[in-house]
Design an enzyme around this catalytic site. Structure first.
Site, PDB file in Angstrom:
ATOM      1  N   CYS A   1       3.126 -39.811 -13.581  1.00  0.00           N
ATOM      2  CA  CYS A   1       1.706 -40.103 -13.705  1.00  0.00           C
ATOM      3  C   CYS A   1       1.004 -40.123 -12.354  1.00  0.00           C
ATOM      4  CB  CYS A   1       1.481 -41.405 -14.463  1.00  0.00           C
ATOM      5  SG  CYS A   1       2.154 -42.830 -13.598  1.00  0.00           S
TER       6      CYS A   1
ATOM      7  N   ARG B   1      -4.234  -0.724  -6.775  1.00  0.00           N
ATOM      8  CA  ARG B   1      -3.519  -2.006  -6.716  1.00  0.00           C
ATOM      9  C   ARG B   1      -4.003  -2.895  -7.857  1.00  0.00           C
ATOM     10  NH1 ARG B   1      -6.390  -4.680  -1.372  1.00  0.00           N
ATOM     11  NH2 ARG B   1      -8.515  -4.578  -2.152  1.00  0.00           N
TER      12      ARG B   1
ATOM     13  N   ARG C   1      -5.335 -47.140 -16.382  1.00  0.00           N
ATOM     14  CA  ARG C   1      -5.369 -48.182 -15.345  1.00  0.00           C
ATOM     15  C   ARG C   1      -6.292 -49.300 -15.782  1.00  0.00           C
ATOM     16  NH1 ARG C   1      -5.585 -43.084 -11.657  1.00  0.00           N
ATOM     17  NH2 ARG C   1      -6.921 -42.649 -13.427  1.00  0.00           N
TER      18      ARG C   1
ATOM     19  N   ARG D   1      -1.025 -49.453 -18.142  1.00  0.00           N
ATOM     20  CA  ARG D   1      -0.391 -50.160 -17.032  1.00  0.00           C
ATOM     21  C   ARG D   1      -1.044 -51.518 -16.855  1.00  0.00           C
ATOM     22  NH1 ARG D   1      -0.940 -47.459 -11.221  1.00  0.00           N
ATOM     23  NH2 ARG D   1      -3.059 -48.227 -11.429  1.00  0.00           N
TER      24      ARG D   1
ATOM     25  N   MET E   1      -4.315  -5.880  10.555  1.00  0.00           N
ATOM     26  CA  MET E   1      -5.196  -4.889  11.156  1.00  0.00           C
ATOM     27  C   MET E   1      -6.020  -4.121  10.132  1.00  0.00           C
ATOM     28  SD  MET E   1      -4.341  -1.879  13.782  1.00  0.00           S
ATOM     29  CE  MET E   1      -4.557  -0.634  12.537  1.00  0.00           C
TER      30      MET E   1
ATOM     31  N   TYR F   1       7.365 -35.553 -19.933  1.00  0.00           N
ATOM     32  CA  TYR F   1       5.955 -35.187 -19.836  1.00  0.00           C
ATOM     33  C   TYR F   1       5.437 -35.364 -18.418  1.00  0.00           C
ATOM     34  CZ  TYR F   1       4.954 -40.194 -19.862  1.00  0.00           C
ATOM     35  OH  TYR F   1       4.913 -41.520 -19.539  1.00  0.00           O
TER      36      TYR F   1
ATOM     37  N   GLY G   1       5.503 -42.951 -10.598  1.00  0.00           N
ATOM     38  CA  GLY G   1       4.240 -43.050  -9.872  1.00  0.00           C
ATOM     39  C   GLY G   1       4.461 -42.366  -8.538  1.00  0.00           C
ATOM     40  N   THR G   2       4.303 -41.053  -8.548  1.00  0.00           N
ATOM     41  CA  THR G   2       4.715 -40.300  -7.355  1.00  0.00           C
ATOM     42  C   THR G   2       3.762 -40.476  -6.181  1.00  0.00           C
ATOM     43  OG1 THR G   2       3.746 -38.368  -8.419  1.00  0.00           O
ATOM     44  CG2 THR G   2       6.136 -38.597  -8.512  1.00  0.00           C
ATOM     45  N   ASN G   3       2.557 -41.000  -6.411  1.00  0.00           N
ATOM     46  CA  ASN G   3       1.695 -41.296  -5.259  1.00  0.00           C
ATOM     47  C   ASN G   3       2.350 -42.360  -4.383  1.00  0.00           C
ATOM     48  OD1 ASN G   3      -0.109 -39.616  -6.454  1.00  0.00           O
ATOM     49  ND2 ASN G   3      -1.573 -41.194  -7.042  1.00  0.00           N
ATOM     50  N   ASP G   4       2.638 -43.493  -4.991  1.00  0.00           N
ATOM     51  CA  ASP G   4       3.236 -44.575  -4.218  1.00  0.00           C
ATOM     52  C   ASP G   4       4.662 -44.229  -3.816  1.00  0.00           C
ATOM     53  OD1 ASP G   4       0.938 -45.945  -4.311  1.00  0.00           O
ATOM     54  OD2 ASP G   4       1.676 -47.663  -5.442  1.00  0.00           O
TER      55      ASP G   4
ATOM     56  N   GLU H   1       8.124 -46.309  -8.802  1.00  0.00           N
ATOM     57  CA  GLU H   1       7.278 -45.927  -7.677  1.00  0.00           C
ATOM     58  C   GLU H   1       7.741 -46.571  -6.378  1.00  0.00           C
ATOM     59  OE1 GLU H   1       3.252 -47.301  -8.377  1.00  0.00           O
ATOM     60  OE2 GLU H   1       3.961 -48.969  -9.584  1.00  0.00           O
TER      61      GLU H   1
ATOM     62  N   SER I   1       8.046 -44.076 -15.895  1.00  0.00           N
ATOM     63  CA  SER I   1       6.958 -43.184 -15.520  1.00  0.00           C
ATOM     64  C   SER I   1       6.908 -43.162 -13.999  1.00  0.00           C
ATOM     65  CB  SER I   1       5.636 -43.698 -16.094  1.00  0.00           C
ATOM     66  OG  SER I   1       4.595 -42.850 -15.669  1.00  0.00           O
TER      67      SER I   1
ATOM     68  N   ARG J   1      -3.270   2.695   8.625  1.00  0.00           N
ATOM     69  CA  ARG J   1      -3.535   1.409   7.980  1.00  0.00           C
ATOM     70  C   ARG J   1      -2.281   0.548   7.932  1.00  0.00           C
ATOM     71  NH1 ARG J   1      -5.974   4.329   2.774  1.00  0.00           N
ATOM     72  NH2 ARG J   1      -7.905   5.095   3.700  1.00  0.00           N
TER      73      ARG J   1
ATOM     74  N   GLY K   1      -6.198 -11.081   8.050  1.00  0.00           N
ATOM     75  CA  GLY K   1      -5.824 -11.200   9.456  1.00  0.00           C
ATOM     76  C   GLY K   1      -5.018 -10.013   9.944  1.00  0.00           C
TER      77      GLY K   1
ATOM     78  N   HIS L   1     -14.427 -38.133   0.673  1.00  0.00           N
ATOM     79  CA  HIS L   1     -14.649 -39.068  -0.422  1.00  0.00           C
ATOM     80  C   HIS L   1     -15.395 -38.408  -1.574  1.00  0.00           C
ATOM     81  CE1 HIS L   1     -16.942 -42.266  -2.515  1.00  0.00           C
ATOM     82  NE2 HIS L   1     -15.775 -42.894  -2.441  1.00  0.00           N
TER      83      HIS L   1
ATOM     84  N   LYS M   1       0.828  -1.193   0.000  1.00  0.00           N
ATOM     85  CA  LYS M   1       0.000   0.000   0.000  1.00  0.00           C
ATOM     86  C   LYS M   1       0.869   1.252   0.000  1.00  0.00           C
ATOM     87  CE  LYS M   1      -3.529  -0.216   2.877  1.00  0.00           C
ATOM     88  NZ  LYS M   1      -4.817  -0.388   2.195  1.00  0.00           N
TER      89      LYS M   1
END
Lengths: 942, 942
Positions: free
Chosen positions: A888, A389, A611, A667, A156, A908, A823-826, A802, A821, A145, A154, A505, A75
């Site tokens: 993936c 702004r 899958r 897969r 002031m 990719y 499998g970054t989840n596992d 993975e 590839s 201000r 949050g 879910h 500001k």
């Protein structure tokens, strides 16, 4: 004064930045922080100001400038910049962020020398205004201000009219000849100070006013007499004294010091801390304080106050957009007394000021090269700018403005691409509520999955399925959903739940399906058994029609018209630019021809993960799958597999056709077999029932065998169990059937002249030998099918990376693989030791306590998991330089993670269809940023 | 001829190398392969012989030598070496291993040139013997034997008397004037050839003999007449012709070629392949073939045959040890006709030959600097040595011989240490069956956990507990054990199960407890309900006394006296040498003062892992633990913890005292809380029962709450769930209580003048911040207790490295840690993606298919998991050079894994008490090997 909270709120709301686009994960996104700012600015160290703490502005000159956000806050820098541009701004000064840091270092106090220095700068302000701070005859009033480098909830609120007390009040009355105006300002100041500086609940002040109005039997604040106001101020001051233990400070200097320190303290308000943590804003930046001479928009008909945007923030149209009120303060609007007028009307009311405002704001837009969100006050025909702004905007507006500005040659394509937040695009990919349609919002919940849909209310999944068969549209309404509701969710147009958060879910599944979902709508109570839900006293019954807006979290009665997403036009053009800029490929995770076609429409360049097990769950397939699992001999198993083959072949054919000419990564079977069997409890119940009935002996025997197999397949830790290629190695005939289906489908299409590029991916490989084992089957079947169909089938064989060991031994695995590839989840689960299904129990706590900065299932843990990804790419390419690599996991759709993938040199990323456009833009931004960094580096080298 | 199979078998059996020391894991250990050999030899490439394929020996000179095992195999090299030492050996030649490789490369045949060359070398042998191969008047007979570099079960047996046919038979008769002898040899040759070369079942030949004896109403083979033998030979030849489709080959050249090729083919017999795979013997080495002129020990009373050892292979005593038979062949002994005499008797029968034999074998022992296992034949008073090789021995003998030989200055301490297999030591740590005691073995099972014990047979765990309370010794006999039997296993002296392998519950738990266990004893059938077990027709009833020998897998009736382990004397001296040689420290995993004291007796240098949760399972603690888990407020939880504190303090005090002056690493609570709650099924049953009874309403409510909590704590993948430091972070009061107990125990002992060195270990750390969080509690409590007790408590704070991410970010974690302890069990699970509880479903298959070479839970996966360990050590030490590192997974007791830890630069390994001596020796061997390698490298550099 001129803050129109409501108007500003409205404008903000139009951008969809409320609850609506709340975080997909558990943390708020970087709302309100421009990506570019963050990218470039957060890297700089905080500069030292060499002992200069107060930055004066006024009289057409400012000591600071627009580039000094670190020191002056956003500001303060904006005000300085406007002054330097010759724009009329009430004079004042900014107390630098360094003072805030000193305040904290000095145990929440400031050395006396600061007060002396502040006195000097206030004297300068007094001279400029020609009034004295605390002067009973000609008093100077100021606003105070906060203003940090990044705007932050949050912090002031504003305090206006600071400097008022019994003495200076008289001066104001004398000066304005308007005692009511003076007293009204006074009571506002006292309550604002009590609330904001001393932390007394607003409601307690409001209560006093309400009582007074009741006593006097009046309805509106405006009807309060001067005596009423006088009494109210007294009661306010009494309240303050009793709550804070100190009398209300009458000395303007004490008021100013207290307000200043309150601003500093608000830097560490819990909300601000949480916001900073979530937005990666360093906590040692501190905030600046802006002290400015008051101007009044409520000094009669030649005064006004307003707010506006240089372009329409809702749709991006290049038009002067805003609202104003003559003779007004923001509070009047809050009270709902008067409706603001469109800003164009200002041209008629105050043509000169209007023209000046238009010129100034146009100048500001050109200067900042972006849409400006401004606030102004006209005091007795004189225009003052109070703030400018970057204007927040909806996704639609963001795209239009970006494209327009490129065409106006105001910005480059790179800049245009950097100005749209990738996550915002999601709003544009789903049907939207027609903005012109009248709506009756009956409840609000979490905007769990974007898009809008109407349909008959149903309360049970099977009801949704039944109606879908008659082509009737439904909205599935439940307290919560669970995996049993999947079929109903597929059949319904949208989902509404009373409970559950953004990762419930319902939310997760709906997002995966690209279906609208309003979750955690605590306004409603769902009575599944009675087939109705209630909102307050309103009862909505089975088959009544409602509309849900998953983008905003709103629930509406009746059918509301929607607009289909427009993927061509400006959006299309914009995405073309993104594709020109990016270097990393974007594929999609799709298991059906429909998903594949949708993703292709969204710009996917192939499938990164198909899958096959999802195909096993189909009603006409599951019995064969179960027969295969329950087989006791290889012959029995083969017979079941033979029945599955035609289904799988048809599946693959559909997907290959939808992705013709593009690579399709398939897969082989991944989940543990027990996932295909019914739940043990259900079978036990069936046994009880069958035992009760006579003549069901055979059935009981069959069910008991099923129980045995369920027990036998039960695992302590299925995530680390008998799944992935471990299945294919144990039951080579499963791999063989799947691969046969792939090659048969491909061969038949190739024979028909189509281009098909299957990439077969072996999951859960941890040892080179596992891939060798499965590859042997794949190449053997490929040869057989090539011979049988007499066509060349181009194909690749690769592996998921993975399991941590796969990454660690990538140099051993790469010679066997055409591609990796990730499998970054596992990989995240195993590298961090978190079970995704269970981590909820402590992940929330970990984020709250700052033990984790991010949810690692949303944004890739670059330090740990990312290290393995980089290692695998390096080791793999060391032995096979042109190894194709991709990701993936769900991280493939997360902009920050895409940035990592780009830097790690992946070919990719693959993500769900609805995240494809997001990924395209994110990939473009990271490439642009890298180019810019490169330029900076080159400059530095010179 | 002189092979006494039975005697040799007996000697081998004395070494306990049968089923007895069978593998701890799923694979056989390197039985019969000397460690040193393997260590040094397997590294060499196979040398090319430059076209020389036949190595002649005889006339006091050999073309080969003892160092040429690669080319000549072990047996061939030994024969050459003896010849070169001037020892009388029947002349012959060795066909090199290279010919075997050519045979395989050439599709199981040899180029004709080989036969030509073989003819030349046979001619040389004919000249030396003065007889002709196939010469009807003066025939040369030969033996044909296999001989690979490493002796290997499954390879071809010996063929004797090759060269016999109807013609040469006449020559033998003429030469010996003993037609019975000639025909007996003939029938033996034909059946041996039929069995070994042509693969016809032995029993079919035996059947013909049995029939003949029946026909002739005679009992012993020796009573068969010449005509009988003639007829038998005819029948044998008919059998061969009908089974093989070819007439029995009469041409001695054809016989020799066929025998040679059969040896080559036996290299790839299934048993040999399995053995090689399990023992890490390369499969491309090939085998040599030894062809030697026959000598006969059955030419009358001046002939004999025998076998012996230069020292006693059972106890190591330095005495000439062996057996012989006058006028005999090995087969006579097999037939059980005559009992061999002790070798000392040979001195009386043939004093000259005996003296020569003693001199020769003494010379051989000195030459080879190790105990020799030799075979000899005396033909008409002339001694011939047929074989010499390193003698196998029991653990007891191995230690005694090694120590004696050092004291005789025959070998160095290093050599002594290298000659004992670490795993063997296990035999010496448990009570053994008194070797002089008469035993009645009624059944044999797997030697699942070593040691011997006697006790009353009980069939239920609670029965064992009940009897233990009356100080009665029991053996728990069950079909299989499961976790419910733990209390009974603790109470019993030993465990016997009818089912389950080396890694069954009974086996694993018993080994952990150091209790004898015979598992998978399929000879017995257990009827738990009837409280009896049966072996054949023998029934053993409840409370009858049996003895089990877990070292051999034997089950005996009645109480058999046992001998307690002797840890001083030669064993003690030997272990001192090991300690002098090794550089890596050896600690133990111990959770009780008893275990700690035992491990200290076995030489542990501290505790590397004390699992505090094991203390939570005690009967008097579990209710408080459960109260803590079920607490709904922090106060309730604190109250439960307050009750646990005195127990924990007492536990730690006992352990600190047992390990006084040595470091004790204590891990804070690790397992998920649900492990402390009862099973859901059990609670559901209780609810049913309580509901059926009136007035139990409160109980039902309580139990239902318990069910809720069990459900609430249920996890999909508990291994990756809410456990380890995640618990301590969620419930800091748990960590606080445990740490308080540690420091109170330590402070009280220090006050009493004792030396206590606690090392507090935080489990499951994946992020630096987790350790910081827990460390804050630890240091705070340490300060409080230091102040309270007014003593200095030396302590360390460290972390487990068991999550891959911890290893990857070790440089971030190390600054916060005084030590790293690698939890390689969990690190293996997560790095390889194997749930230890579930991997059984495919691990067996993986080992069988060669997808995994080893069970990674037994031997550390050095390539994958080991890479993380090395990385963590390097990264950790890069920021903290003196970071203490150790391993506390079960790999800490595996010799090969200890070698890895040594090379990775760990400070110590920690293993279960009974593996401490094994680890000490393994650590010494790796250090010695490294020193030797260093010397070799230095030599090379010169």
């Amino acid at each position: 004064m001129a803050q129109k909270k409501v108007t500003v709120k409205k404008a903000r709301k139009a951008t969809g930045k409320s609850k609506a686009v709340a975080p997909k994960a558990m943390k708020p996104r970087k709302i309100g922080v421009q990506l570019k700012e963050l990218l470039v600015e957060t890297k700089k160290p905080i500069p030292s100001t060499g002992g200069k703490y107060f930055y004066y502005f006024g009289g057409g000159k400012a000591e600071g400038s627009g580039t000094m956000k670190d020191i002056l806050g956003g500001k303060g820098a904006g005000l300085a910049e406007m002054i330097n541009l010759g724009i009329p701004v009430p004079p004042g000064f900014t107390i630098s962020t360094e003072v805030c840091r000193i305040y904290y270092d000095n145990k929440l106090s400031l050395p006396k020398s600061f007060d002396r220095e502040m006195k000097l700068v206030v004297e300068r302000l007094e001279k400029a205004i020609g009034a004295g701070f605390g002067d009973a005859k000609n008093p100077l009033l100021v606003s105070v201000r906060s203003g940090a480098k990044f705007s932050m909830p949050g912090m002031m609120d504003t305090i206006l009219n600071l400097g008022l007390n019994e003495e200076t009040l008289k001066g104001i009355i004398a000066k304005t000849d308007n005692p009511r105006f003076a007293y009204d300002n006074y009571r506002r100041f006292v309550s604002m100070f009590g609330n904001v500086v001393l932390g007394i609940d607003k409601d307690q002040f409001e209560e006093i006013i309400t009582k007074k109005k009741k006593q006097r039997s009046i309805k509106h604040d405006a009807s309060l007499s001067i005596d009423d106001l006088k009494d109210i101020v007294k009661q306010f001051q009494k309240l303050i004294a009793s709550k804070s233990g100190e009398p209300f400070p009458t000395d303007p200097w004490v008021q100013l010091q207290m307000a200043r320190d309150a601003v500093f303290r608000s830097w560490n308000s819990p909300r601000a801390i949480t916001y900073r943590a979530a937005s990666n804003i360093p906590s040692d930046l501190g905030t600046a304080v802006n002290v400015q001479a008051m101007v009044f928009g409520n000094m009669g008909d030649t005064s006004a106050t307003g707010v506006g945007f240089t372009r329409n923030p809702s749709n991006g149209v290049k038009e002067f957009y805003g609202e104003f009120l003559v003779n007004a303060q923001g509070e009047d609007v809050v009270a709902g007394v008067r409706t603001p007028q469109p800003i164009t009307e200002l041209g008629k009311a105050m043509p000169e000021a209007y023209k000046q405002l238009k010129d100034i704001t146009a100048k500001l837009e050109k200067h900042y090269r972006d849409v400006q969100d401004f606030e102004f006050t006209i005091q007795e025909n004189k225009l003052y700018m109070l703030q400018t702004r970057t204007g927040k905007r909806t996704a639609e507006a963001a795209i239009k403005i970006a494209v327009d500005m490129v065409q106006e040659k105001l910005i480059t394509k790179d800049e245009a691409l950097m100005r749209v937040q990738p996550e915002q695009l999601d709003q544009l990919l789903h049907p939207r509520i027609d903005p012109h349609a009248p709506v009756e919002v009956i409840a609000r919940g979490l905007s769990a999955s974007p898009g809008a849909a109407s349909g008959k209310v149903v309360f049970h999944a099977d009801e949704a399925v039944r109606l879908a068969e008659r082509s009737e549209k439904t909205i599935l309404v439940r307290t919560e959903t669970n995996p049993d509701d999947i079929a109903g969710m597929i059949a319904a147009e949208g989902v509404l739940t009373a409970r559950g958060g953004m990762t419930s879910h319902a939310a997760v599944v709906a997002r995966g399906m690209g279906k609208p979902c309003v979750a955690g709508c605590e306004d409603i109570r769902v009575y599944e058994a009675r087939r109705q839900f209630a909102v307050g006293t309103l009862v909505v019954k089975d088959k009544e029609i409602i509309t849900i807006n998953g983008t905003t979290g709103e629930v509406m009665l009746g059918e509301v018209p929607t607009i289909d997403p427009e993927l061509s036009g400006e959006f299309g053009l914009f995405m073309t630019w993104a594709d020109e800029s990016r270097s990393i490929g974007i594929r999609t995770n799709a298991d059906t021809p429909n998903d594949a076609a949708l993703a292709r429409k969204f710009g996917a360049q192939g499938i990164g993960l198909c899958r096959t097990e999802h195909m096993f769950f189909g009603k006409n397939r599951l019995p064969h799958v179960q027969a295969m699992i329950l087989a006791t001999t290889q012959d029995e198993r083969q017979a079941a597999l033979d029945k599955l083959l035609p289904f799988q072949k048809a599946d693959f054919k559909g997907i290959f056709e939808a992705m013709e000419g593009l690579p399709v990564t398939i897969r082989t079977l991944d989940p543990p077999l027990h996932e295909f069997l019914p739940k043990k409890e259900d079978v036990l119940k069936q046994i009880q029932e069958a035992e009760a009935e006579p003549g069901k002996g055979d059935e009981v025997v069959r069910l008991k065998k099923l129980i045995d197999r369920i027990d036998n397949l039960h695992e302590q830790n299925p995530m680390l169990g008998h799944r992935g290629c471990r299945l294919g190695i144990s039951y080579p005939e499963i791999t063989e059937m799947q691969v046969k289906a792939i090659f048969m489908a491909a061969a038949e299409l190739i024979r028909d002249g189509k281009r098909v590029l299957p990439e077969i991916m072996v999951p859960l490989v941890g040892q080179r030998t596992e891939l060798v084992n499965q590859k042997e089957i794949i190449t053997r079947v490929a040869e057989q099918m090539t011979r049988k169909y007499k066509v060349e089938i181009p194909y690749l064989v690769g592996t998921m990376i993975e399991i941590p060991r796969a990454a660690l031994t990538a140099d051993e695995i790469a010679p066997e693989a055409d591609f990796f590839s990730f499998g970054t989840n596992d990989l995240t689960q195993m590298t961090m030791g978190f079970s995704r299904d269970d981590a909820g129990k402590f992940l929330r706590l970990y984020l709250d306590k700052g033990i984790l900065a991010r949810d690692p299932f949303v944004t890739l843990d670059q330090v740990g998991v990312g290290q393995l990804v980089k290692m695998a790419v390096e080791k793999g390419r060391a032995v096979k330089p042109h190894l194709k690599t991709g990701i993936c996991g769900e991280h493939g759709g997360d902009p920050e993670s895409i940035g990592f993938c780009h830097r790690a040199g992946l070919n990719y990323v693959s993500c769900s269809p609805f995240r494809v456009p997001i990924a395209r833009l994110a990939a473009a931004q990271i490439a642009i940023r890298e180019r810019l960094d490169g330029k900076i580096d080159k400059t530095k080298k010179k």
